[in-house]
Design a protein around this motif. Structure first.
Motif, PDB file in Angstrom:
ATOM      1  N   GLU A  26       0.836  -1.207   0.000  1.00  0.00           N
ATOM      2  CA  GLU A  26       0.000   0.000   0.000  1.00  0.00           C
ATOM      3  C   GLU A  26       0.868   1.253   0.000  1.00  0.00           C
ATOM      4  N   ARG A  27       1.931   1.231   0.803  1.00  0.00           N
ATOM      5  CA  ARG A  27       2.829   2.393   0.850  1.00  0.00           C
ATOM      6  C   ARG A  27       3.587   2.537  -0.468  1.00  0.00           C
ATOM      7  N   ALA A  28       3.891   1.407  -1.106  1.00  0.00           N
ATOM      8  CA  ALA A  28       4.541   1.474  -2.417  1.00  0.00           C
ATOM      9  C   ALA A  28       3.627   2.131  -3.438  1.00  0.00           C
ATOM     10  N   ALA A  29       2.317   1.847  -3.363  1.00  0.00           N
ATOM     11  CA  ALA A  29       1.372   2.460  -4.291  1.00  0.00           C
ATOM     12  C   ALA A  29       1.353   3.971  -4.126  1.00  0.00           C
ATOM     13  N   VAL A  30       1.496   4.444  -2.887  1.00  0.00           N
ATOM     14  CA  VAL A  30       1.559   5.884  -2.639  1.00  0.00           C
ATOM     15  C   VAL A  30       2.827   6.464  -3.270  1.00  0.00           C
ATOM     16  N   ALA A  31       3.960   5.759  -3.121  1.00  0.00           N
ATOM     17  CA  ALA A  31       5.216   6.233  -3.709  1.00  0.00           C
ATOM     18  C   ALA A  31       5.130   6.269  -5.234  1.00  0.00           C
ATOM     19  N   VAL A  32       4.404   5.322  -5.817  1.00  0.00           N
ATOM     20  CA  VAL A  32       4.201   5.331  -7.272  1.00  0.00           C
ATOM     21  C   VAL A  32       3.387   6.558  -7.672  1.00  0.00           C
ATOM     22  N   SER A  33       2.315   6.827  -6.934  1.00  0.00           N
ATOM     23  CA  SER A  33       1.478   7.986  -7.262  1.00  0.00           C
ATOM     24  C   SER A  33       2.215   9.297  -7.037  1.00  0.00           C
ATOM     25  N   ASP A  34       3.200   9.290  -6.137  1.00  0.00           N
ATOM     26  CA  ASP A  34       4.002  10.492  -5.875  1.00  0.00           C
ATOM     27  C   ASP A  34       5.148  10.660  -6.874  1.00  0.00           C
ATOM     28  N   GLY A  35       5.283   9.723  -7.795  1.00  0.00           N
ATOM     29  CA  GLY A  35       6.320   9.829  -8.812  1.00  0.00           C
ATOM     30  C   GLY A  35       7.699   9.404  -8.359  1.00  0.00           C
ATOM     31  N   LEU A  36       7.776   8.642  -7.260  1.00  0.00           N
ATOM     32  CA  LEU A  36       9.066   8.194  -6.738  1.00  0.00           C
ATOM     33  C   LEU A  36       9.422   6.791  -7.220  1.00  0.00           C
ATOM     34  N   LEU A  37       8.426   6.004  -7.573  1.00  0.00           N
ATOM     35  CA  LEU A  37       8.626   4.645  -8.053  1.00  0.00           C
ATOM     36  C   LEU A  37       7.791   4.423  -9.307  1.00  0.00           C
ATOM     37  N   THR A  38       8.250   3.508 -10.147  1.00  0.00           N
ATOM     38  CA  THR A  38       7.418   2.993 -11.231  1.00  0.00           C
ATOM     39  C   THR A  38       7.109   1.534 -10.926  1.00  0.00           C
ATOM     40  N   SER A  39       5.997   1.051 -11.464  1.00  0.00           N
ATOM     41  CA  SER A  39       5.624  -0.341 -11.235  1.00  0.00           C
ATOM     42  C   SER A  39       4.993  -0.903 -12.493  1.00  0.00           C
ATOM     43  N   ASP A  40       5.412  -2.130 -12.837  1.00  0.00           N
ATOM     44  CA  ASP A  40       4.772  -2.833 -13.959  1.00  0.00           C
ATOM     45  C   ASP A  40       3.852  -3.920 -13.445  1.00  0.00           C
ATOM     46  N   GLY A  41       3.546  -3.849 -12.143  1.00  0.00           N
ATOM     47  CA  GLY A  41       2.707  -4.865 -11.528  1.00  0.00           C
ATOM     48  C   GLY A  41       3.491  -5.985 -10.899  1.00  0.00           C
ATOM     49  N   GLU A  42       4.780  -6.086 -11.247  1.00  0.00           N
ATOM     50  CA  GLU A  42       5.626  -7.141 -10.681  1.00  0.00           C
ATOM     51  C   GLU A  42       6.848  -6.574  -9.949  1.00  0.00           C
ATOM     52  N   ARG A  43       7.400  -5.473 -10.455  1.00  0.00           N
ATOM     53  CA  ARG A  43       8.613  -4.910  -9.862  1.00  0.00           C
ATOM     54  C   ARG A  43       8.436  -3.424  -9.617  1.00  0.00           C
ATOM     55  N   LEU A  44       9.156  -2.943  -8.605  1.00  0.00           N
ATOM     56  CA  LEU A  44       9.204  -1.522  -8.280  1.00  0.00           C
ATOM     57  C   LEU A  44      10.595  -1.003  -8.605  1.00  0.00           C
ATOM     58  N   VAL A  45      10.664   0.101  -9.329  1.00  0.00           N
ATOM     59  CA  VAL A  45      11.942   0.694  -9.722  1.00  0.00           C
ATOM     60  C   VAL A  45      11.905   2.188  -9.407  1.00  0.00           C
ATOM     61  N   LEU A  46      12.988   2.702  -8.869  1.00  0.00           N
ATOM     62  CA  LEU A  46      13.075   4.128  -8.563  1.00  0.00           C
ATOM     63  C   LEU A  46      13.008   4.960  -9.844  1.00  0.00           C
ATOM     64  N   THR A  47      12.248   6.038  -9.806  1.00  0.00           N
ATOM     65  CA  THR A  47      12.278   7.020 -10.889  1.00  0.00           C
ATOM     66  C   THR A  47      13.520   7.893 -10.722  1.00  0.00           C
ATOM     67  N   ASP A  48      13.761   8.787 -11.683  1.00  0.00           N
ATOM     68  CA  ASP A  48      14.890   9.704 -11.544  1.00  0.00           C
ATOM     69  C   ASP A  48      14.752  10.524 -10.259  1.00  0.00           C
ATOM     70  N   ARG A  49      13.543  11.016  -9.990  1.00  0.00           N
ATOM     71  CA  ARG A  49      13.325  11.766  -8.750  1.00  0.00           C
ATOM     72  C   ARG A  49      13.462  10.848  -7.541  1.00  0.00           C
ATOM     73  N   GLY A  50      13.015   9.618  -7.661  1.00  0.00           N
ATOM     74  CA  GLY A  50      13.126   8.668  -6.558  1.00  0.00           C
ATOM     75  C   GLY A  50      14.558   8.361  -6.190  1.00  0.00           C
ATOM     76  N   ARG A  51      15.450   8.346  -7.190  1.00  0.00           N
ATOM     77  CA  ARG A  51      16.865   8.104  -6.879  1.00  0.00           C
ATOM     78  C   ARG A  51      17.427   9.185  -5.969  1.00  0.00           C
ATOM     79  N   LEU A  52      16.963  10.413  -6.144  1.00  0.00           N
ATOM     80  CA  LEU A  52      17.438  11.505  -5.288  1.00  0.00           C
ATOM     81  C   LEU A  52      16.976  11.337  -3.852  1.00  0.00           C
ATOM     82  N   LEU A  53      15.919  10.583  -3.658  1.00  0.00           N
ATOM     83  CA  LEU A  53      15.310  10.410  -2.334  1.00  0.00           C
ATOM     84  C   LEU A  53      15.258   8.934  -1.942  1.00  0.00           C
TER      85      LEU A  53
END
Length: 412
Positions: free
Chosen positions: A375-402
């Protein structure tokens, strides 16, 4: 838990579903830890060389200058290391090393002949996989064409050079002793000696550094022909000379906004040159990622030899006594120089798994997270910090900074 070195006895750990401890008996096998399937079966050997010609102002590693040791004797250290590797191989049942990493400190201060001895000892006691990656760190000022030729012929496959910066002003602030142009020259000497894989370390965010200083440093690394760059933000560690200067007001502490901007500069420069990030602080050309470090990040196992070195068998982590004299004394008695140990719980391993694997380009399997974490990962995805293809979570460029903040948010 830290114990008096002379009182330490490595514990026998009751085997559990993830496997038994490597210390259950001298012939026991390594535990099977959770982690990346590609790396969890990997076994590495880390060798810590505790010697430095001078102490850099920002460094809090377990290193010693000749003055601090009352005169260092590298040959005694090599002899003690041989005894530790012998005892370690007996304890673990002799797994072959997939990777070897000689770090420090300044391994190149040992000279080529002693570095060859170190690798020969690993080869004798553990053996090397046919495609083993063998790395040594090196200070550019303590290398030469002959140095690189000798260690390449002995089986070293990768060199990591400390550049930090090409700016004389930045080098002076960091108390680095090499000349600005020497790292590039050393890199070219290593390539001429036949090394295919070569890393340069950069530090960004030093007080007084400009954007141009950092760009010139990144461009110099690329011009040198390396296929891997590690870039780290300057951290003011307590107890260092740099921390004392910041506390006295002589230097400004690194600014977080400046650090983020500098990271973006490094990332853009390296990616434009064909290097992609595979871990938040590491970029490489295809096929040039550091396999030893991937073993750490992916849940692999390793034996750390040398003063202060840490080891991990998938369940148990232990660490050696820090001082070279205490280290040599215990090994002179044919006693493993262990200072302390901890058994990781399933919760500990989960925390480390999330923390390390989310920093990598391949990301983290969503299935490894519990419902609350998802659930918290879904929030991070909506905040633009993570991307998700339904199987894996990967940091976005902005997420790498944080990245650290993202990990904390997922773990709650």
């Amino acid at each position: 838990m830290t114990l008096t070195p002379a009182a330490v006895a490595l514990p026998a750990v009751t085997p559990r579903s993830c496997g038994g401890s490597s210390f259950a008996s001298p012939s026991s096998s390594l535990a099977e830890p959770p982690g990346s399937p590609e790396h969890r079966g990997q076994f590495g050997v880390y060798v810590h060389v505790p010697f430095c010609f001078a102490r850099c102002g920002y460094c809090d590693f377990n290193t010693y200058t000749p003055a601090e040791l009352g005169g260092a004797n590298p040959d005694e250290w090599v002899a003690a290391l041989a005894r530790e590797l012998e005892l370690a191989a007996e304890r673990l049942g002799g797994p072959r090393a997939d990777t070897v990493f000689v770090g420090g400190g300044t391994p190149s201060l040992l000279g080529a002949a002693r570095l060859v001895q170190v690798l020969d000892q690993v080869r004798e006691h553990f053996g090397l996989a046919d495609d083993a990656e063998v790395t040594t760190e090196a200070n550019p000022e303590s290398t030469s064409p002959q140095f690189f030729e000798a260690i390449r012929a002995a089986g070293y496959t990768r060199v990591s050079l400390g550049m930090q910066s090409v700016s004389p002003r930045v080098l002076a602030t960091l108390d680095r002793i090499h000349s600005p142009g020497r790292p590039v020259a050393a890199a070219r000497e290593a390539l001429a000696a036949g090394f295919e894989h070569l890393n340069i370390d950069l530090i960004y965010g030093t007080p007084g550094e400009t954007d141009d200083d950092l760009l010139r440093s990144a461009e110099a690394a690329l011009e040198a022909g390396v296929d891997h760059v590690s870039a780290y933000s300057l951290i003011v560690e307590e107890g260092t000379a740099l921390a004392r200067r910041v506390r006295r007001g002589e230097l400004a502490a690194p600014d977080n906004d400046v650090l983020a901007h500098r990271y973006e500069l490094v990332d853009a420069t390296l990616q434009a040159a064909g290097m992609d990030w595979y871990e938040v602080s590491n970029w490489s050309r295809p096929g040039a990622a550091c396999r030893h470090n991937l073993g750490y990040w992916g849940g692999g196992r390793w034996w750390g030899a040398g003063p202060g070195a840490h080891s991990y068998d998938g369940v148990l982590r232990h660490w050696n006594v820090k001082h070279p004299n205490a280290y040599a004394q215990l090994l002179g008695e044919m006693t493993l120089p262990v200072a302390g140990f901890e058994e990781l719980t399933e919760a500990d391993r989960h925390t480390e798994d999330v923390m390390l694997r989310l920093r990598m380009r391949d990301g983290l399997e969503l299935a490894l997270l519990d419902p609350g974490e998802q659930e918290r990962a879904a929030v991070a995805v909506s905040d633009g910090l993570l991307t998700s293809d339904g199987e894996r979570l990967v940091l976005t460029d902005r997420g790498r900074l944080l990245a650290d903040a993202v990990v904390r948010s997922l773990l709650g």
